[in-house]
Design an enzyme around this catalytic site. Structure first.
Site, PDB file in Angstrom:
ATOM      1  N   LYS A 269      -0.086  -8.030  -3.476  1.00 18.13           N
ATOM      2  CA  LYS A 269      -1.829  -7.716  -3.109  1.00 18.13           C
ATOM      3  C   LYS A 269      -1.510  -5.702  -3.800  1.00 18.13           C
ATOM      4  O   LYS A 269      -0.595  -4.917  -2.961  1.00 18.13           O
ATOM      5  CB  LYS A 269      -2.418  -7.706  -1.963  1.00 18.13           C
ATOM      6  CG  LYS A 269      -3.894  -7.824  -1.712  1.00 18.13           C
ATOM      7  CD  LYS A 269      -4.529  -7.966  -0.373  1.00 18.13           C
ATOM      8  CE  LYS A 269      -5.938  -7.614  -0.482  1.00 18.13           C
ATOM      9  NZ  LYS A 269      -6.212  -6.256   0.535  1.00 18.13           N
TER      10      LYS A 269
ATOM     11  N   TYR B  50       0.710  -1.055   0.091  1.00 16.02           N
ATOM     12  CA  TYR B  50      -0.142  -0.078  -0.158  1.00 16.02           C
ATOM     13  C   TYR B  50       0.659   1.055   0.155  1.00 16.02           C
ATOM     14  O   TYR B  50       1.561   2.024   1.065  1.00 16.02           O
ATOM     15  CB  TYR B  50      -0.891   0.017   1.681  1.00 16.02           C
ATOM     16  CG  TYR B  50      -2.241  -1.234   1.169  1.00 16.02           C
ATOM     17  CD1 TYR B  50      -2.340  -1.619   0.269  1.00 16.02           C
ATOM     18  CD2 TYR B  50      -2.934  -0.979   2.351  1.00 16.02           C
ATOM     19  CE1 TYR B  50      -3.489  -2.957   0.235  1.00 16.02           C
ATOM     20  CE2 TYR B  50      -3.922  -2.114   2.403  1.00 16.02           C
ATOM     21  CZ  TYR B  50      -4.406  -2.750   1.542  1.00 16.02           C
ATOM     22  OH  TYR B  50      -4.996  -3.725   1.376  1.00 16.02           O
TER      23      TYR B  50
END
Lengths: 250, 250, 250, 250, 250
Positions: free
Chosen positions: B174, B144
């Site tokens: 991810k 992130y």
């Protein structure tokens, strides 16, 4: 799942908390309540289901006493003084091995949710859960939201605190109660399989206190944790009896 | 190379993520989704290829349940609340040994790329990769980007995040998906032998969501990780079926 | 004294550095250079004397490949992204034991000399030297002066950086080259028995690059470390051949 | 009590310090003094009673050399560069076990008294004393007052520094000399059973230097630690002889 | 409960504290008191019940001396200099194992109550209590309130400090005395089963000092800890005799 039956009676908890000497100081005490011996005696007479004590009190008043045979102990593992304000953080004061040697049946830890030092407490709490569960000791999380962003502990805030306790691995979460019964039930749902124990808070009138206890129990919570509303009362034994009636007769 | 076949079916991953109770709080939940049991049931019915859960939920709902026999677990190893904003950092909450005891088949870790505390997360992630690979456990990196310098997560930023995951030793990264297919393919190339799983993000309309899943799969990514677009849906089972059709029929 | 013959040929080093994916990001790459496989192939064809890689790339592309039999590896032990600017610090990502398991013949560590966090890197570097020398692994120090007090990396600054490497226990110091040959020789003297390897830096014209390599070798340095000037070139094999001719024929 | 006879001759110490390459950089060096080999040779010829070196220099020039058989080594355990100014702190670079493996007869540590990071150095020094004394290695404390509150190192400041060394467990304290003989004697009393070694400081004229050495010895100190006044001299051997005459003939 | 009989006579403590060389510096000393040997001799003649010393003084003057056979030692485990002002913190300088090797019968630790670094001291103190009690060593807590919020150490502040010591596990708390006898008795109650020792403080007139000692003993405290009022006195032996008379004859 960790077994909580040792800390409860018929599935309900009545915790007598006496960690205020460290957290608030002797301003909470009078000539009676300043002596830990008196408080342990109150708890034993009232057949509370557990005590919450810091390690110094535990070692000197509980461990080798008769109380250790009748009332189980939740050892408070971290603590701070009232001088710590802006950035709440409560350091670890004991280990799980110490807790076991002091005769504890569970360990307690305060998490200041939203504090700038939340990360340190999350890490320590994670480690505490690991160590305690390895020894089959339940973990009780005092979930206290404290943040510049949190100007008031609304229902939503308490619900978040409850959920954090569950996600982090707490077996029991100690939370601030509200007067809105439906809101209380939602909080209990957010805590999931982590059992909710509602805190007593500052001394109020007896009626106000007992009314809140009724809501606490009706919400589906497992019980209550009381301190000042018991031992700042003029008749601690009497108030304990009334609380027990609510918990076990409803 | 770490074997990922346990977490996938025909080489494709459909991860059901349910770490939002900690990361966002109960505001993401309704009466149905607040109960972890319901989400596990949705995932089992839909035959997702893995769950992502925090340790508290894993221990109390997954580990000794029937779900642990049918759907593999990625244990989220670090976590934070939505109160942490300016300097994102997510502390470790569990160890690899705990993950194994809880029945996990892989471990997950969030790296806030560009955060002023990036260094701490890099160090912890490096250590996690070491411990997990020693036990043949795949490592999934939630990459992130969060930085005052990053006002928008452009394709370039996601591509850098993907590469960082590869360089640090992640087996799966991810990432935030984009709508530009060519850009998505470049991101997949930057991740190299680290497999890309695209995140689902906030709830959108069903059509928007499914359109994005098509791009996700076409990009060469290994699959998707979904949470809110499944369990905030009015018909979670139905949307899962549609997702599965895209993943395995294209 | 640690033996460096494994990393050199006829006492000279030609290191192919490929840690830019983490340090700078994919902006340094094109469709060819984004794939670590291609870079390893360039290095093997050119018979460079060693690679410098981060652990993720090493594990997935080098360790069990044919390259691990022909070209020795320097594992970069710490790393950061280009988002870290004002107070440079590069955390440890791997241990010496991991380096050995990944097949490394040496370990590399970046010291940001003059950074406000210099102390942490000195301590970690000291510990790395201890662990690596215990296992007879040479230690390569990337000595990068970065300080608000250092507005330009003059000869004196590089000379200090070289000496710091020697004093801290580095076996090889990777330094910024200069165009002043006498100054370069003084730097080599300051490094003493720590061998000097000159870095390649950003892509320049082929002629400029090769002219600098000549000075590098004439200075008495042990060799060069090149990355972008090789794999951003239109003909990496050709430029490698020209570099080798300078290194080994002078 | 730790035995200091190994580091002294007839109870007097003549330490040749050569840690300036790290602490100040090559600006202190010329073509002669930049080479550690030359300095070791000077010390051996002059029969100094010990060297003070950082671990990199020790490992590459001293440990397996003939010097290690004739002149004992004090390994400097911590160090910093001249880029560190406002908040002086010098991190540990080696362990006591490393010191022993490098052939050291004692360990040295710099304490920046009054620094905002004094606490970290006190803790590390306490730990160093424990480890060193366990192995019967004397501990030499470089006591350097550095504080915004200390604008000048007066006699009182040096006396406090001396006492701190004694209280913390140092066997020898290296201190800044003064010209006031009575004040110097008071400092020696404050150090008690910790022996005082006076530092040489920056290069002065030969006469000034030798005059100070006379006061140093007369004060009751155990000896001196010299660096630049020896190896920045045009005739290091000559000046060493004159120093020895003062130390051992008075 | 830890046995305190070793540190007391007829249940009363007369501690001679000599840690001022580190805490305040030689400004507290004259030609007599600068020499630890003299102070140990004063204590032995006066038959004080224990000494409080830092590890450097203990190791060089006490451990293998005749004093170690007659007067028990409380090893001060942490310490700082007077240069540390705004954010008081006193780092650990020794371990419990070192204390035992130095012949200590108890360990002492200073807690700066209310300091912004209180958390670190609480954690270290908690760990010290654990280690010491494992070896049956009593723990003496120097409880010093220091906070921007505490402009004056009132009775309430000292009472809180006393209670904190009890809650954290101290066996003895060293506190600032007051002139209000009833207030002193309340403080003793707040300390519970942790015994109170009143500190001597800065040098006053003999009469003032002895008057205070009388109140100290009358309050129910276990005894006193004196330093400067003894060894800055013109006749240390004489004043010790007078103090003993008060302690044991009242």
């Amino acid at each position: 799942m960790i077994n909580l039956s040792n800390l409860t009676r018929d599935g309900k908890m009545f915790m007598l908390a006496y960690d205020q000497g460290l957290e608030h100081g002797p301003v909470d005490f009078n000539e009676f309540s300043v002596d830990p011996q008196n408080i342990l005696e109150v708890g034993a007479s009232a057949k509370v289901t557990c005590f919450a004590l810091h390690k110094g009190i535990a070692e000197k008043y509980y461990t080798n006493s008769s109380y250790s045979k009748s009332i189980p102990l939740i050892l408070k593992m971290n603590g701070k003084t009232s001088y710590v304000k802006d950035i709440p953080y409560s350091p670890l004061l004991a280990t799980v091995d110490e807790a076991i040697e002091l005769g504890a049946s569970a360990v307690g830890y305060t998490v200041y949710v939203g504090s700038p030092r939340q990360d340190e407490m999350f890490r320590e709490f994670g480690s505490l859960v690991k160590e305690a569960h390895k020894k089959n000791l339940p973990v009780v999380a005092w979930m206290y939201p404290r943040s510049l962003q949190i100007t008031e502990e609304t229902l939503d805030v308490t619900a978040y605190a409850a959920r954090i306790g569950l996600e982090l691995g707490a077996d029991i979460v100690k939370l601030k109660p509200h007067t809105d019964l439906e809101g209380m039930k939602w909080i209990v749902k957010c805590a999931g399989k982590a059992q909710v124990v509602w805190q007593g808070g500052t001394k109020t009138t007896e009626q106000e206190f007992l009314d809140q206890v009724k809501i606490d129990i009706e919400s589906g919570g497992m019980g209550i944790a009381v301190g000042r509303n018991v031992w700042q009362s003029e008749n601690p034994n009497d108030i304990c009896k009334k609380v027990s009636t609510i918990i076990w007769s409803e």
